[in-house]
Scaffold this active site. Structure first.
Site, PDB file in Angstrom:
ATOM      1  N   CYS A 167       0.853  -1.182   0.000  1.00 28.44           N
ATOM      2  CA  CYS A 167       0.000   0.000   0.000  1.00 28.44           C
ATOM      3  C   CYS A 167       0.889   1.233   0.000  1.00 28.44           C
ATOM      4  CB  CYS A 167      -0.885  -0.013   1.250  1.00 28.44           C
ATOM      5  SG  CYS A 167      -1.940   1.442   1.412  1.00 28.44           S
ATOM      6  N   HIS A 181     -10.124   1.175   1.661  1.00 29.83           N
ATOM      7  CA  HIS A 181      -9.622   2.488   2.111  1.00 29.83           C
ATOM      8  C   HIS A 181     -10.769   3.434   2.420  1.00 29.83           C
ATOM      9  CE1 HIS A 181      -5.264   2.676   1.939  1.00 29.83           C
ATOM     10  NE2 HIS A 181      -5.217   2.138   0.739  1.00 29.83           N
ATOM     11  N   HIS A 225      -9.028  -3.576  -2.255  1.00 26.42           N
ATOM     12  CA  HIS A 225      -8.074  -2.777  -1.470  1.00 26.42           C
ATOM     13  C   HIS A 225      -8.487  -1.295  -1.447  1.00 26.42           C
ATOM     14  CE1 HIS A 225      -3.698  -1.868  -0.303  1.00 26.42           C
ATOM     15  NE2 HIS A 225      -4.205  -0.676  -0.567  1.00 26.42           N
ATOM     16  N   GLU A 226      -8.823  -0.768  -2.616  1.00 27.86           N
ATOM     17  CA  GLU A 226      -9.172   0.662  -2.687  1.00 27.86           C
ATOM     18  C   GLU A 226     -10.516   0.938  -2.020  1.00 27.86           C
ATOM     19  OE1 GLU A 226      -6.794   2.497  -3.366  1.00 27.86           O
ATOM     20  OE2 GLU A 226      -5.549   0.961  -4.290  1.00 27.86           O
TER      21      GLU A 226
END
Ligand code: ZN
Length: 208
Positions: free
Chosen positions: A123, A169, A165-166
């Site tokens: 990341c 966030h 993953h995004e």
């Protein structure tokens, strides 16, 4: 009484110094707050400027995704782009294919089926380290694109990992929250010991 600071004000201030924008790093509460839904608050030209700045910042890092909280903006927008160089054994095992630049707005995802994949993942907000994360091989992505058009698609392989993953966030979740902590490796050690795409040996020797 002063008027409230709008998203327009915050984006204009953020973009003023020019791209690439500084990255927010792990430990900053900005990465831990769930981001606000994006509801078309930005004029088209300012949205375009924001997305262009996010693209430059992602490319220069370099990374394959960037979520707005990583530039200190708590709004549910992320950009993704994976140039995915020539196919290698690693990219084949990871099912990593090129992903053209795209924008995901208010994204959410859910696993499709129960097949999972485990790979090292890093990341931009946690520089210098990677760790193994187990994620669904295929996800259903829903949300909008930058024009407001609805998205509803299945994404498979490495691109599914990027989407997850995004999107995480935007919920204030870092990949480390989902990682096998015993797999945590510095990039240097990773390059020395764990270049093979399959994590079986690191699992055995690191005990996760
Ligand atoms: Zn990240």
């Amino acid at each position: 009484m002063s008027s409230p600071v709008t998203l327009i004000d915050r984006v204009e201030a953020l973009l003023a110094p020019g791209a690439p924008l500084p990255l927010v790093l792990a430990g900053d509460p900005a990465l831990r707050r769930p981001a606000d839904p994006y509801d078309g608050e930005l004029p088209p030209a300012l949205l375009a400027d924001l997305l262009a700045a996010m693209r430059v910042t992602m490319r220069e890092a370099p990374g394959v995704g960037l979520a707005a909280p990583q530039i200190g903006l708590g709004v549910r927008i992320a950009v993704i782009e994976d140039p995915s160089p020539l196919p290698t054994e690693a990219s084949l095992v990871r099912d990593r294919r090129p992903v053209p630049f795209r924008v995901i707005v208010n994204p959410r995802y859910e696993a499709v089926g129960d097949v999972a994949a485990e790979f090292y993942e890093g990341c931009l907000s946690v520089p210098g380290y990677q760790a193994v994360v187990r994620r669904a091989l295929t996800v259903r992505l829903r949300g909008q694109d930058e024009t407001g058009a609805e998205l509803d698609e299945e994404v498979r392989g490495w691109p599914a990992r990027i989407v997850a993953h995004e999107t995480d966030h935007l919920d204030g979740t870092l990949y480390l929250d989902r990682a096998y902590t015993r797999s945590l490796a510095s990039t240097q050690v990773l390059q020395e010991h764990w270049t093979r795409p399959d994590v079986g040996l690191s699992r055995e020797l690191l005990g996760f």
